[in-house]
Motif scaffolding. Structure first.
Motif, mmCIF file in Angstrom:
data_model
loop_
_atom_site.group_PDB
_atom_site.id
_atom_site.type_symbol
_atom_site.label_atom_id
_atom_site.label_comp_id
_atom_site.label_asym_id
_atom_site.label_seq_id
_atom_site.Cartn_x
_atom_site.Cartn_y
_atom_site.Cartn_z
ATOM 1 N N ASP A 266 -10.141 49.698 -99.364
ATOM 2 C CA ASP A 266 -9.715 49.838 -97.972
ATOM 3 C C ASP A 266 -10.911 49.904 -97.028
ATOM 4 O OD1 ASP A 266 -7.136 49.745 -98.811
ATOM 5 O OD2 ASP A 266 -6.661 51.848 -98.441
ATOM 6 N N LEU B 252 4.840 48.272 -100.736
ATOM 7 C CA LEU B 252 3.855 49.047 -99.992
ATOM 8 C C LEU B 252 2.629 48.180 -99.748
ATOM 9 C CD1 LEU B 252 5.842 51.200 -101.033
ATOM 10 C CD2 LEU B 252 3.883 52.722 -101.361
ATOM 11 N N GLY C 261 -1.193 47.606 -97.976
ATOM 12 C CA GLY C 261 -2.419 48.207 -97.494
ATOM 13 C C GLY C 261 -3.196 47.256 -96.605
ATOM 14 N N ALA D 198 -4.290 51.312 -96.379
ATOM 15 C CA ALA D 198 -3.583 52.505 -95.932
ATOM 16 C C ALA D 198 -4.181 53.001 -94.618
ATOM 17 C CB ALA D 198 -3.667 53.587 -96.998
ATOM 18 N N GLN D 199 -3.306 53.415 -93.742
ATOM 19 C CA GLN D 199 -3.728 54.004 -92.473
ATOM 20 C C GLN D 199 -3.385 55.490 -92.497
ATOM 21 O OE1 GLN D 199 -5.345 52.272 -90.179
ATOM 22 N NE2 GLN D 199 -5.088 50.239 -91.079
ATOM 23 N N ASP E 151 -1.258 56.478 -95.434
ATOM 24 C CA ASP E 151 0.078 55.910 -95.614
ATOM 25 C C ASP E 151 0.036 54.387 -95.652
ATOM 26 O OD1 ASP E 151 1.357 58.393 -95.648
ATOM 27 O OD2 ASP E 151 1.467 58.452 -93.450
ATOM 28 N N PHE E 152 0.901 53.824 -96.503
ATOM 29 C CA PHE E 152 1.049 52.376 -96.576
ATOM 30 C C PHE E 152 2.262 51.947 -95.741
ATOM 31 C CE2 PHE E 152 -1.057 53.597 -100.511
ATOM 32 C CZ PHE E 152 -2.085 52.677 -100.592
#
Length: 289
Positions: A17, A136, A138, A140-141, A144-145
């Motif tokens: 990420d 889900l 990514g 992730a922010q 959270d996905f």
């Protein structure tokens, strides 16, 4: 392939990420590579590659509890097929995965790749639709996905709604009630094995104690540009006792819900008829059970 190719193999999802959020390049994600590698022209034009097999959260893990299973998008089909929890709770998914390609493909190919490839013939896609799986996405922010359904990811043959540098991280499936459950996965191809589907059909449902259909979910593959549930056919069957008349009504309805094309594998007319026939076969089997 060009010589100026960048290939990164992040060691965990956090590193993955960070690369995507800090690096302005447009990356291509590879796990099994069974679809991308055979596309000679596309592969030659790919210059920024991220190998997801180095990310254990995506390539190695299937997390389970009494509420759901979360499957890493880069976990090979063969691992899914042989996972005790998946076999016990989602046998329809194991059935679909076991009919994809050869053993060699099953050892490399992934559900995430099947989704990202966005082929209407993707065998896991109708199954994920009836399982009400969440995809889900990514990076992730704030931990959270983003969550999507299969029909929200797919936009057409070979097309997804994924933005640049978004990747499929997990497939999350809610654990279903086992009591009075019925399911079926059928695939029609040119051969009995190692064949692209002319049609695939996934059916999942539950009977009441008196054998009335309490709920039924139906999805098909290879007969429409996007995988989705057949809600009109489901509505006809829900709350009813199976009968020959009802089965024929459902078969005729599903013909109207699909939108097949003619191609090198089959004609639209054949696909429409075989879809109705396969649904008949599944429902008559339930009637006689």
């Amino acid at each position: 392939m060009k010589n100026d190719v960048s290939v990164l193999r992040p060691k965990n999802i956090k590193e993955l990420d960070q690369i995507l959020l800090r690096n302005g390049a447009q990356w291509t994600f590879v796990a099994g590579g069974t679809d991308l590698l055979v596309r000679k022209q596309s592969w030659r034009q790919t210059t920024h590659i991220i190998d997801l097999t180095g990310v254990p959260e995506l390539h190695k893990r299937i997390e389970t509890d009494n509420r759901r299973a979360r499957i890493g998008a880069a976990v090979p089909y063969s691992v899914v097929i042989n996972h005790p929890f998946i076999k016990a709770h989602f046998p329809i998914l194991c059935q679909a995965c076991s009919q994809i390609g050869s053993i060699q493909i099953q050892n490399r190919g992934t559900i995430g790749g099947n989704i990202a490839n966005a082929s209407p013939a993707g065998d896991t896609l109708p199954v994920l639709a009836v399982l009400d799986a969440d995809i889900l996405v990514g990076p992730a922010q704030t931990g959270d996905f983003k969550r999507f359904k299969v029909n929200e990811i797919m936009k057409g043959p070979g097309q997804t709604g994924l933005q640049a540098n978004q990747y499929i991280a997990y497939i999350e499936i809610p654990v279903l009630k086992a009591k009075n459950q019925f399911w079926a996965f059928r695939k029609i191809g040119q051969r009995a094995a190692i064949a692209i589907s002319k049609l695939s059909l996934a059916v999942l449902g539950w009977f009441e104690e008196d054998r009335k259909i309490r709920e039924i979910r139906i999805a098909t593959g290879s007969v429409a540009p996007v995988i989705s549930r057949h809600e009109k056919t489901e509505k006809i069957l829900t709350g009813q006792f199976l009968s020959e008349k009802l089965i024929e009504q459902a078969a005729e309805t599903i013909k109207q819900e699909i939108d097949p094309i003619s191609d090198v594998r089959s004609t639209a007319a054949y696909r429409r008829e075989i879809t109705a026939n396969v649904l008949r076969d599944v429902l008559y089997a339930l009637l006689k059970a």
